[in-house]
Design an enzyme around this catalytic site. Structure first.
Site, PDB file in Angstrom:
ATOM      1  N   HIS A   1       0.829  -1.207   0.000  1.00  0.00           N
ATOM      2  CA  HIS A   1       0.000   0.000   0.000  1.00  0.00           C
ATOM      3  C   HIS A   1       0.867   1.262   0.000  1.00  0.00           C
ATOM      4  O   HIS A   1       2.036   1.245   0.406  1.00  0.00           O
ATOM      5  CB  HIS A   1      -0.950   0.004   1.197  1.00  0.00           C
ATOM      6  CG  HIS A   1      -0.249   0.097   2.531  1.00  0.00           C
ATOM      7  ND1 HIS A   1       0.231   1.285   3.046  1.00  0.00           N
ATOM      8  CD2 HIS A   1       0.055  -0.853   3.445  1.00  0.00           C
ATOM      9  CE1 HIS A   1       0.799   1.070   4.208  1.00  0.00           C
ATOM     10  NE2 HIS A   1       0.711  -0.230   4.477  1.00  0.00           N
TER      11      HIS A   1
ATOM     12  N   GLU B   1      -1.985  -6.962   7.931  1.00  0.00           N
ATOM     13  CA  GLU B   1      -0.683  -6.808   8.577  1.00  0.00           C
ATOM     14  C   GLU B   1      -0.725  -7.472   9.951  1.00  0.00           C
ATOM     15  O   GLU B   1      -1.814  -7.692  10.524  1.00  0.00           O
ATOM     16  CB  GLU B   1      -0.337  -5.316   8.694  1.00  0.00           C
ATOM     17  CG  GLU B   1       1.029  -4.995   9.276  1.00  0.00           C
ATOM     18  CD  GLU B   1       2.185  -5.579   8.462  1.00  0.00           C
ATOM     19  OE1 GLU B   1       2.435  -6.802   8.599  1.00  0.00           O
ATOM     20  OE2 GLU B   1       2.845  -4.826   7.727  1.00  0.00           O
TER      21      GLU B   1
END
Length: 196
Positions: free
Chosen positions: A8, A81
């Site tokens: 990202h 994550e």
């Protein structure tokens, strides 16, 4: 199969060097620009599937990068994550000061230690490995995974036969694009590109 990994774009938390996985934050202006530039490198590729994590920073990255309005994104929580628990939203120095004993345990056994309310690296590795194995069983030519730096570095460890110590031997910058190839039963890192 070609598995494209896109980290990202930048967030304010990246910029401040905070530990965060579960915190759901948006891209900043730099991250939006990085995502658009990554999209320029991906625009000629027809993806059979596009996977994102549950975090909006990956959805935003995919939307800005692929900008075609009809993405059919597949959300998979296994590529979230790592969950830093009570360490979330804090930098290294704050963790060391606020959680001195946990900080010591983390340094001594980073693979097995889970921050309070979070998960250990070993648990994190297991879910990433499961996701990767599932993807490899799909007969598709090009798959895009828009995810997080820790996830990408863990996929590298999976490629390198589960050597978890290699986690620290790779960088994964915002909007880096990695290509993992799977040919004749062999998995290998084909390229890693930095978005300028």
């Amino acid at each position: 199969m070609q598995l494209y990994l896109l980290r990202h774009g930048e967030t304010e938390e990246n910029k401040s060097r905070f530990y965060y996985g579960k915190l759901d934050v948006s891209l900043n202006e730099v991250g939006i620009d990085q995502s658009k530039r990554a999209g320029e490198l991906l625009k000629e590729i027809k993806f059979n599937s596009i996977y994102i994590s549950e975090r909006k920073r990956t959805r935003e990255t995919a939307e800005f990068a692929l900008n075609n309005g009809d993405l059919n994104l597949i959300t998979d929580k296994r590529i979230n994550e790592i969950d830093f628990g009570k360490f979330e939203g804090k930098n290294y120095e704050q963790i060391q000061k606020e959680f001195p004993s946990e900080y010591e345990m983390w340094n001594e056994n980073w693979k097995e230690f889970a921050p309070p309310g979070g998960e250990s690296y070993r648990q994190f590795y297991s879910r990433i490995k499961e996701f990767l194995e599932d993807i490899l069983h799909k007969e598709q030519e090009n798959v895009l995974v828009v995810t997080h730096g820790g996830v990408i570095r863990t996929i590298y460890c999976c490629v390198l036969e589960g050597n978890l110590d290699l986690y620290w031997k790779f960088s994964s910058k915002n909007c880096d694009i990695s290509i993992i190839k799977y040919e004749y039963g062999n998995l290998f890192i084909d390229s890693i590109s930095h978005v300028k």
